[in-house]
Write a protein that holds these residues in place. Structure first.
Motif, PDB file in Angstrom:
ATOM      1  N   GLY A 234      31.266   8.508  -8.571  1.00 35.19           N
ATOM      2  CA  GLY A 234      31.571   9.706  -7.782  1.00 35.19           C
ATOM      3  C   GLY A 234      32.296  10.749  -8.614  1.00 35.19           C
ATOM      4  O   GLY A 234      31.945  11.935  -8.575  1.00 35.19           O
ATOM      5  N   TYR A 235      33.305  10.310  -9.360  1.00 32.67           N
ATOM      6  CA  TYR A 235      34.024  11.248 -10.232  1.00 32.67           C
ATOM      7  C   TYR A 235      33.087  11.831 -11.290  1.00 32.67           C
ATOM      8  O   TYR A 235      33.139  13.021 -11.590  1.00 32.67           O
ATOM      9  CB  TYR A 235      35.207  10.566 -10.917  1.00 32.67           C
TER      10      TYR A 235
ATOM     11  N   ALA B  67      28.738  18.035 -11.738  1.00 34.74           N
ATOM     12  CA  ALA B  67      28.408  19.183 -10.889  1.00 34.74           C
ATOM     13  C   ALA B  67      29.309  20.361 -11.214  1.00 34.74           C
ATOM     14  O   ALA B  67      28.861  21.515 -11.263  1.00 34.74           O
ATOM     15  CB  ALA B  67      28.534  18.792  -9.420  1.00 34.74           C
ATOM     16  N   GLN B  68      30.582  20.086 -11.437  1.00 33.01           N
ATOM     17  CA  GLN B  68      31.514  21.159 -11.795  1.00 33.01           C
ATOM     18  C   GLN B  68      31.131  21.774 -13.133  1.00 33.01           C
ATOM     19  O   GLN B  68      31.125  23.001 -13.287  1.00 33.01           O
ATOM     20  CB  GLN B  68      32.955  20.628 -11.891  1.00 33.01           C
TER      21      GLN B  68
ATOM     22  N   ASP C 242      30.867  14.390  -9.617  1.00 37.92           N
ATOM     23  CA  ASP C 242      31.650  15.589  -9.306  1.00 37.92           C
ATOM     24  C   ASP C 242      31.931  16.382 -10.580  1.00 37.92           C
ATOM     25  O   ASP C 242      31.812  17.618 -10.603  1.00 37.92           O
ATOM     26  CB  ASP C 242      32.966  15.227  -8.619  1.00 37.92           C
ATOM     27  N   ASP C 243      32.304  15.678 -11.637  1.00 31.93           N
ATOM     28  CA  ASP C 243      32.586  16.318 -12.924  1.00 31.93           C
ATOM     29  C   ASP C 243      31.331  17.000 -13.455  1.00 31.93           C
ATOM     30  O   ASP C 243      31.383  18.153 -13.942  1.00 31.93           O
ATOM     31  CB  ASP C 243      33.066  15.262 -13.922  1.00 31.93           C
TER      32      ASP C 243
END
Length: 103
Positions: free
Chosen positions: A82-83, A89-90, A86-87
């Motif tokens: 998940g991290y 995608a950012q 998210d990373d």
């Protein structure tokens, strides 16, 4: 006629009360030995079953601990994934924004 009856009685295999009691006692003793042997076998089998039950309980506890450890590792992996997503995608958003600014 009594002589004939006495002669017949002597030739017939008649058991006395003592003979009957002796045979009955022998049969009871044989049955007792058979029951004792059966009880010994049942006791031995019961002992083996109890030992196997204890082993199964130990194995179950080990499996339960392993399952909990795998669940924890699975949750940790999900968190990491998940991290990572998210990373990623950012980073992609930042890169897209930079490209828009550059264009």
């Amino acid at each position: 006629m009594q002589d004939t009856a006495s002669a017949m009685e002597r030739s017939c295999p008649v058991y006395s009360r003592f003979d009957y009691d002796e045979k009955l006692l022998e049969r009871v003793i044989r049955n007792e030995f058979a029951l004792k042997d059966t009880l010994d076998k049942i006791t031995e089998t019961n002992s083996k079953v109890q030992e196997m039950l204890k082993q199964i309980e130990k194995d179950y506890a080990k499996l339960n601990q392993a399952l909990h450890a795998l669940e924890e590792k699975g949750r940790a992996l999900q968190d990491k994934v998940g991290y990572f997503l998210d990373d990623g995608a950012q980073n992609a958003s930042v890169t897209v924004a930079e490209m828009k600014t550059a264009v």
